[in-house]
Write an enzyme that holds these catalytic residues in place. Sequence first.
Site, PDB file in Angstrom:
ATOM      1  N   GLY A 124       3.397  -1.453  -5.032  1.00 29.21           N
ATOM      2  CA  GLY A 124       3.691  -1.017  -6.395  1.00 29.21           C
ATOM      3  C   GLY A 124       3.603  -2.108  -7.443  1.00 29.21           C
ATOM      4  O   GLY A 124       3.477  -1.833  -8.619  1.00 29.21           O
ATOM      5  N   LEU A 125       3.663  -3.366  -7.022  1.00 31.69           N
ATOM      6  CA  LEU A 125       3.605  -4.455  -7.993  1.00 31.69           C
ATOM      7  C   LEU A 125       2.309  -5.236  -7.865  1.00 31.69           C
ATOM      8  O   LEU A 125       2.135  -6.284  -8.463  1.00 31.69           O
ATOM      9  CB  LEU A 125       4.804  -5.403  -7.812  1.00 31.69           C
ATOM     10  CG  LEU A 125       6.171  -4.773  -8.078  1.00 31.69           C
ATOM     11  CD1 LEU A 125       7.290  -5.743  -7.739  1.00 31.69           C
ATOM     12  CD2 LEU A 125       6.278  -4.327  -9.530  1.00 31.69           C
ATOM     13  N   SER A 126       1.414  -4.727  -7.018  1.00 28.34           N
ATOM     14  CA  SER A 126       0.104  -5.352  -6.873  1.00 28.34           C
ATOM     15  C   SER A 126       0.140  -6.672  -6.132  1.00 28.34           C
ATOM     16  O   SER A 126      -0.547  -7.625  -6.494  1.00 28.34           O
ATOM     17  CB  SER A 126      -0.453  -5.638  -8.258  1.00 28.34           C
ATOM     18  OG  SER A 126      -1.507  -4.854  -8.476  1.00 28.34           O
ATOM     19  N   ALA A 129      -3.443  -7.682  -4.955  1.00 27.44           N
ATOM     20  CA  ALA A 129      -4.338  -8.371  -5.899  1.00 27.44           C
ATOM     21  C   ALA A 129      -3.794  -9.761  -6.224  1.00 27.44           C
ATOM     22  O   ALA A 129      -4.559 -10.710  -6.411  1.00 27.44           O
ATOM     23  CB  ALA A 129      -4.496  -7.559  -7.181  1.00 27.44           C
ATOM     24  N   ASP A 172      -5.230  -4.120 -11.585  1.00 27.34           N
ATOM     25  CA  ASP A 172      -4.301  -5.100 -11.012  1.00 27.34           C
ATOM     26  C   ASP A 172      -4.763  -6.540 -11.260  1.00 27.34           C
ATOM     27  O   ASP A 172      -4.022  -7.370 -11.796  1.00 27.34           O
ATOM     28  CB  ASP A 172      -4.158  -4.877  -9.502  1.00 27.34           C
ATOM     29  CG  ASP A 172      -3.719  -3.470  -9.173  1.00 27.34           C
ATOM     30  OD1 ASP A 172      -3.186  -2.788 -10.058  1.00 27.34           O
ATOM     31  OD2 ASP A 172      -3.919  -3.037  -8.018  1.00 27.34           O
TER      32      ASP A 172
HETATM   33  C1  GLA Z   1      -3.049   0.717  -7.591  1.00 30.26           C
HETATM   34  C2  GLA Z   1      -4.511   0.330  -7.705  1.00 30.26           C
HETATM   35  C3  GLA Z   1      -4.941   0.221  -9.169  1.00 30.26           C
HETATM   36  C4  GLA Z   1      -4.551   1.469  -9.964  1.00 30.26           C
HETATM   37  C5  GLA Z   1      -3.103   1.848  -9.688  1.00 30.26           C
HETATM   38  C6  GLA Z   1      -2.730   3.175 -10.295  1.00 30.26           C
HETATM   39  O1  GLA Z   1      -2.247  -0.302  -8.091  1.00 30.26           O
HETATM   40  O2  GLA Z   1      -4.745  -0.863  -7.031  1.00 30.26           O
HETATM   41  O3  GLA Z   1      -6.320  -0.032  -9.258  1.00 30.26           O
HETATM   42  O4  GLA Z   1      -5.423   2.528  -9.694  1.00 30.26           O
HETATM   43  O5  GLA Z   1      -2.815   1.922  -8.307  1.00 30.26           O
HETATM   44  O6  GLA Z   1      -2.793   3.130 -11.682  1.00 30.26           O
END
Ligand code: GLA
Length: 393
Positions: A124-126, A129, A172
């Site tokens: 949820g917080l990426s 990435a 992200d």
């Molecule tokens: C995840 C994906 C993003 C985006 C979000 C939803 O974080 O990695 O690319 O699509 O979900 O907004």
Amino acid sequence: MIDQLKTEMNRRFGVAPADVRVVRSPYRICPLGAHIDHQLGRVTAMAIDQAVYLAFAPSGDGNTRLQSLTFEGEISFALSDVPDKIDGDWGNFPRGAVRALQKEGHKLTRGITGLTAGRMNEGGLSSSAAIGVAYLLAYEYANDLSLSPADNIRLDQAIENGYLGLKNGILDQSAILLSQKGFLTVIDCASATHELIPRSNIMPDFDILIAQSGLREALISTGYNARVDECARAARILLDAVGRSDREPLLGNITFEEYEMHKNLLSGALAKRARHFFTESERVRLGIDAWRAGDLDTFGRLIAESGRSSIENYECGSKPLIDLYRILIETDGVYGARFSGAGFRGCCVALVSPQKSSAAIEQIQAAYRTKQPDLSKNAPVFICQPDNGAMIL
Ligand code: GLA
């Protein structure tokens, strides 16, 4: 954290503290623009003051050796022979970073010795990435490559789409690389350009509240890719209807007027996915206006509406996340809340009045305990603040 990493680099690998560099790569929130980045929509983001850290030193040869304060084991591989993805393995990120750089023709001769730290599997917080970007920056530093944020956005997307197989967009990594404290990052995913919009000085203060659900599952194993495919099917029908069948089937390739004219051709799930895209795009537009005007009430209300559309139209929530969302929007002091990220697992995000955030945390934890007694045992709720994007310290 930095000192601890340097000491550990010395203890574990014998690297002198003065030779250690540390990448700080922050997590991100996305107030508005849910699930429209992969359809070339416009999205908003901020980096926060929670991050993954990668302490590293060039290894002096073509080998990489990595350990983690979060994960077990050691990852090692040679630049000349990067293994394929291994499901669930934390070594996928450094291997993916090397593959992405090599695939674009960058000649890497030096590996890294490194140590990572940070909450990396919450969702949820990426975090994925964030760590991908951290490895890219470290390998580039070790190999004297000077690449732009735009290059690194593309390269990190190659890790996620190419190496990991997730069909996500550029929200992200763009948020992580471009954000600056005090600004809303607006990313136009069609043109891969961005704008930093300063926070108005008449805007009331807010805290960022993160409420974890306790559900941890890799995004690739959720319905994420299936939803992206549904968007593509809806886009294909609309493009055929307007006589542009040659265009890539992405909802961003259709104008709002065209959608309005032909939306009756869509039904069921496809109609809902398209409705989400076009209403969310409008919420982003209105949200940017509200941000510029310092109107936090409107900005927050749009965030809550985005959350509802993610549940009703994009249908991407899971029961615990939907419970959390409902608790958050009912909590005193909350301007708005939604799933943070994809919403299948991980956390929800809320903007909350700083005077009310301590009481809000208690109220949210108590309510979630009633709804999800087991998951709530491992579901922290915490406050954070906007911060700068990724950098080598
Ligand atoms: C995840 C994906 C993003 C985006 C979000 C939803 O974080 O990695 O690319 O699509 O979900 O907004």
